[in-house]
Design a protein around this motif. Structure first.
Motif, PDB file in Angstrom:
ATOM      1  N   ALA A 135       0.828  -1.204   0.000  1.00  0.00           N
ATOM      2  CA  ALA A 135       0.000   0.000   0.000  1.00  0.00           C
ATOM      3  C   ALA A 135       0.864   1.257   0.000  1.00  0.00           C
ATOM      4  N   ALA A 136       1.912   1.270   0.830  1.00  0.00           N
ATOM      5  CA  ALA A 136       2.787   2.428   0.897  1.00  0.00           C
ATOM      6  C   ALA A 136       3.523   2.639  -0.422  1.00  0.00           C
ATOM      7  N   PHE A 137       3.943   1.542  -1.045  1.00  0.00           N
ATOM      8  CA  PHE A 137       4.687   1.690  -2.296  1.00  0.00           C
ATOM      9  C   PHE A 137       3.782   2.143  -3.436  1.00  0.00           C
ATOM     10  N   GLN A 138       2.512   1.745  -3.399  1.00  0.00           N
ATOM     11  CA  GLN A 138       1.589   2.222  -4.429  1.00  0.00           C
ATOM     12  C   GLN A 138       1.464   3.739  -4.345  1.00  0.00           C
ATOM     13  N   ALA A 139       1.425   4.266  -3.121  1.00  0.00           N
ATOM     14  CA  ALA A 139       1.367   5.721  -2.944  1.00  0.00           C
ATOM     15  C   ALA A 139       2.653   6.369  -3.431  1.00  0.00           C
ATOM     16  N   THR A 140       3.787   5.723  -3.161  1.00  0.00           N
ATOM     17  CA  THR A 140       5.078   6.235  -3.630  1.00  0.00           C
ATOM     18  C   THR A 140       5.119   6.309  -5.147  1.00  0.00           C
ATOM     19  N   GLN A 142       3.049   9.240  -6.420  1.00  0.00           N
ATOM     20  CA  GLN A 142       3.737  10.522  -6.240  1.00  0.00           C
ATOM     21  C   GLN A 142       4.820  10.718  -7.292  1.00  0.00           C
ATOM     22  N   ALA A 143       5.413   9.591  -7.767  1.00  0.00           N
ATOM     23  CA  ALA A 143       6.465   9.662  -8.781  1.00  0.00           C
ATOM     24  C   ALA A 143       5.894   9.718 -10.193  1.00  0.00           C
ATOM     25  N   GLY A 144       4.570   9.777 -10.303  1.00  0.00           N
ATOM     26  CA  GLY A 144       3.938   9.809 -11.630  1.00  0.00           C
ATOM     27  C   GLY A 144       3.939   8.458 -12.314  1.00  0.00           C
ATOM     28  N   LEU A 145       3.943   7.392 -11.527  1.00  0.00           N
ATOM     29  CA  LEU A 145       3.960   6.027 -12.057  1.00  0.00           C
ATOM     30  C   LEU A 145       2.732   5.278 -11.528  1.00  0.00           C
ATOM     31  N   PRO A 146       1.569   5.528 -12.078  1.00  0.00           N
ATOM     32  CA  PRO A 146       0.360   4.863 -11.564  1.00  0.00           C
ATOM     33  C   PRO A 146       0.454   3.351 -11.696  1.00  0.00           C
ATOM     34  N   ALA A 147      -0.009   2.672 -10.655  1.00  0.00           N
ATOM     35  CA  ALA A 147       0.056   1.208 -10.623  1.00  0.00           C
ATOM     36  C   ALA A 147      -1.331   0.640 -10.405  1.00  0.00           C
ATOM     37  N   ARG A 148      -1.568  -0.526 -10.980  1.00  0.00           N
ATOM     38  CA  ARG A 148      -2.850  -1.205 -10.747  1.00  0.00           C
ATOM     39  C   ARG A 148      -2.569  -2.587 -10.153  1.00  0.00           C
ATOM     40  N   ALA A 175      12.375   4.738  -7.908  1.00  0.00           N
ATOM     41  CA  ALA A 175      11.365   5.200  -6.965  1.00  0.00           C
ATOM     42  C   ALA A 175      11.457   4.427  -5.646  1.00  0.00           C
ATOM     43  N   ALA A 176      11.719   3.127  -5.758  1.00  0.00           N
ATOM     44  CA  ALA A 176      11.859   2.317  -4.549  1.00  0.00           C
ATOM     45  C   ALA A 176      13.104   2.710  -3.769  1.00  0.00           C
TER      46      ALA A 176
END
Length: 315
Positions: free
Chosen positions: A230-235, A238-244, A263-264
């Motif tokens: 969950a935290a990494f999805q938010a990260t 924020q980096a402009g890398l939407p994840a599904r 980003a990680a």
């Protein structure tokens, strides 16, 4: 070439095949796919003149199969490997076929060698053959007349892995020399490995057809799994890398692996997995078209939103 135009077959109130159209061009292998009862065998029998259509037409090399003079010299057919005289030996079976076709008897030995039936096996009666041996004999019969078209219904049934590999190579070589192959099989990975085009039939109708490139999506993006998802999805957002979510605890990100890794690293996120996403393969396409419920139970299905307008698409 095989041309099928609006083939329909009805048995009283039951419609087995409805408005099926497709073509098999020289130099190609066409995978003809569908679940049990979809109408594949009925369609192939109509192409070969064994079952009269209710409407529509099918031609092989420009004419209906029944009008081809000595058809075994032009079209090799294997619809049922069990439909062989159990009391004859393998060699006798091919020798009789060669006599009927007017083929030199030397072809008998050549075809036995080509399909991997040893001299000892050729002397045995067909009634004692395994299913795999019957398949090899049936393929030898189909090839005996040196045809330019092959129509094969489940030819790999009963073959061991070595036999399946041999068949794949044989079909590819046949097509590469200008032959046209119509291949029906439940072995989807093998069909995907050898076929140039696919025709998927479900409920008696064409669900989709087209080339491998048109129907099977290419890999895009990466699959990433983090210790704190969950935290990494938010990260990533924020980096402009939407994840599904992929439904299995990971995320699919439409971005290069380097960007996701940076980003990680910038946030000290522990990654458990980072790999290229796989494209939608033939099995995934097959399930999505013939059994949507089964497809949705697994990983998310990647299916083209539409097949080009020139194709009979996703009915």
């Amino acid at each position: 070439m095989i041309s099928v135009e609006h083939l329909t077959k009805r048995y009283r109130e039951v419609t087995a095949v409805e408005d099926v159209s497709f073509r098999c061009e020289p130099g190609t292998v066409t995978g003809f796919l569908g679940p049990n009862g979809a109408g594949k065998s009925t369609t192939m029998r109509m192409i070969c003149g064994l079952t009269p259509p209710t409407s529509g037409s099918a031609t092989v090399k420009g004419v209906p199969y029944r009008r081809i003079s000595n058809p075994g010299r032009h079209v090799g057919v294997l619809l049922d490997a069990a439909a062989q005289h159990a009391g004859r030996t393998g060699r006798e079976t091919l020798a009789l076929t060669a006599h009927v076709l007017g083929v030199d008897q030397k072809r008998v030995g050549e075809m036995l060698d080509r399909v991997g039936l040893s001299p000892k096996a050729a002397k045995r009666r067909v009634g004692g053959y395994s299913l795999g041996m019957r398949q090899r004999l049936g393929i030898a019969q189909a090839l005996l007349g040196d045809p330019s078209v092959l129509i094969l219904d489940e030819p790999a049934n009963g073959l061991d892995p070595e036999g399946i590999h041999w068949m794949r190579s044989m079909l590819r070589d046949f097509a590469d020399r200008g032959g046209a192959v119509l291949l029906s099989s439940h072995l989807l990975l093998e069909v995907e490995a050898v076929a140039d085009r696919f025709v998927v039939i479900a409920g008696g109708r064409v669900a989709a057809q087209g080339t491998k490139h048109e129907l099977l999506s290419e890999p895009t993006g990466v699959v990433v799994r983090a210790l704190d998802g969950a935290a990494f999805q938010a990260t990533l957002a924020q980096a402009g890398l939407p994840a599904r979510p992929d439904g299995q605890g990971a995320f699919i990100v439409e971005a290069p692996a380097e960007a996701v890794g940076r980003a990680a690293a910038a946030t000290g996120t522990v990654l458990l997995e980072l790999r290229q996403a796989s494209g939608g393969g033939l099995e995934e396409l097959f399930l999505s078209l013939t059994n949507p419920a089964a497809a949705s139970a697994g990983a998310p299905t990647s299916v083209p939103a539409s097949v080009p307008a020139s194709q009979e698409a996703l009915r």
